[in-house]
Design an enzyme around this catalytic site. Structure first.
Site, PDB file in Angstrom:
ATOM      1  N   ASP A   1       0.861  -1.176   0.000  1.00 54.23           N
ATOM      2  CA  ASP A   1       0.000   0.000   0.000  1.00 54.23           C
ATOM      3  C   ASP A   1       0.904   1.235   0.000  1.00 54.23           C
ATOM      4  OD1 ASP A   1      -2.224   1.913   0.721  1.00 54.23           O
ATOM      5  OD2 ASP A   1      -3.309   0.036   0.940  1.00 54.23           O
TER       6      ASP A   1
ATOM      7  N   HIS B   1       1.911   1.672  -3.451  1.00 56.13           N
ATOM      8  CA  HIS B   1       1.096   2.739  -4.010  1.00 56.13           C
ATOM      9  C   HIS B   1       1.877   4.029  -4.181  1.00 56.13           C
ATOM     10  CE1 HIS B   1      -3.023   0.820  -2.774  1.00 56.13           C
ATOM     11  NE2 HIS B   1      -2.260   0.019  -3.501  1.00 56.13           N
TER      12      HIS B   1
END
Length: 279
Positions: free
Chosen positions: A114, A137
């Site tokens: 993430d 991310h």
């Protein structure tokens, strides 16, 4: 340090705390990732209401959820960390910051499933540098405006390397949310703002790297509230897939772009459209 229901390790209301060394914290995350029905996993390491915190040297592996959270802290230096989780692991942010002031994160390697670093509302004077980020991310501000008014100010992200990140660097907001983010200087590439949160004075300068997406520069602002005074300068982003074409796009974004690859001609330079002159 104390036990707490929402974290594995919690340091709360400690002044002048130093946590350093070459040890490893293994969150043994796979059992949580594979069995989401057994409950919501907790952050592995949390610092809350600490002043003068120094965190360095440790390796963090496979947290069930967020690896490190920094909440309502002041005067924090985080350096030389190595944070690792598989690219497919869910919600395994490297470092989450919220409600904190004067936080300096530098010279670390973060490869998770993430955000490498996520900056939440109520945070200001955040400096991030020398981060090797990805896969994952990227580095994010937000989400802002979720259930109230959020403010983030004076964030400086520079000299960071993004490798095969999903969004590079971005601002995330909720449709219908309120608040503002300004005086933000980014070395990232994704800018996604689709609500009524006021975003201004955003700089992307001296960026190079690769992206897993084709739309590598995405200035997507609210259709009713323009993003103003955006500067994109000396930005060179290519696909992580050799030979694949990439592009940039804008929605209601005002500012200027110079020395940018891929070519970006969608920023609106008009002072009328930008609600005031560019600085």
């Amino acid at each position: 340090m104390s036990n707490h229901g929402d974290s594995w390790l919690l340091f709360s209301m400690v002044s002048g705390l130093t946590v350093s060394g070459n040890g490893q914290i293994d969150g043994q995350g796979p059992i949580w990732w594979e069995n989401a029905c057994i409950g919501t996993p907790s952050p592995a390491l949390q610092f809350k209401r600490c002043i003068g915190l120094r965190l360095s040297g440790l390796t963090h592996v496979n947290s069930p959820r967020v690896h490190i959270t920094i909440t309502t802290c002041n005067d924090v230096i985080v350096s030389n960390l190595h944070i690792i989780a598989p690219e497919t692991s869910p919600n395994t942010d490297g470092i989450d910051i919220s409600g904190s002031v004067n936080v300096n994160i530098r010279d670390s390697i973060i490869a998770t499933g993430d955000d490498c670093i996520a900056i939440g509302g109520g945070s200001s004077y955040i400096k991030i540098s020398g981060i090797m980020c990805g896969p994952g991310h990227g580095i994010s501000i937000g989400s802002l405006g979720h259930g109230g008014t959020d403010v983030v100010e004076n964030v400086d992200v520079h000299n960071c390397t993004m490798i095969k990140t999903l969004t590079g660097v971005r601002i995330k907001t909720y449709q219908g949310g309120t608040g503002y983010a300004n005086k933000i200087s980014f070395t990232g590439i994704k800018f996604d703002a689709t609500s009524a949160v006021n975003l201004s004075d955003i700089t992307y300068r001296g960026i190079s790297g690769t992206s897993n997406t084709d739309n590598v520069i995405n200035l997507s602002c609210s259709k009713t509230v323009a993003c103003t005074n955006i500067v994109v300068d000396s930005v060179h982003i290519k696909s992580a897939i050799p030979g694949r074409k990439v592009y940039g796009s804008c929605i209601n974004a005002c500012g200027r772009a110079t020395h940018v690859q891929p070519y970006l001609d969608c920023l609106k330079p008009s002072t009328d459209l930008c609600n005031g002159p560019l600085s």
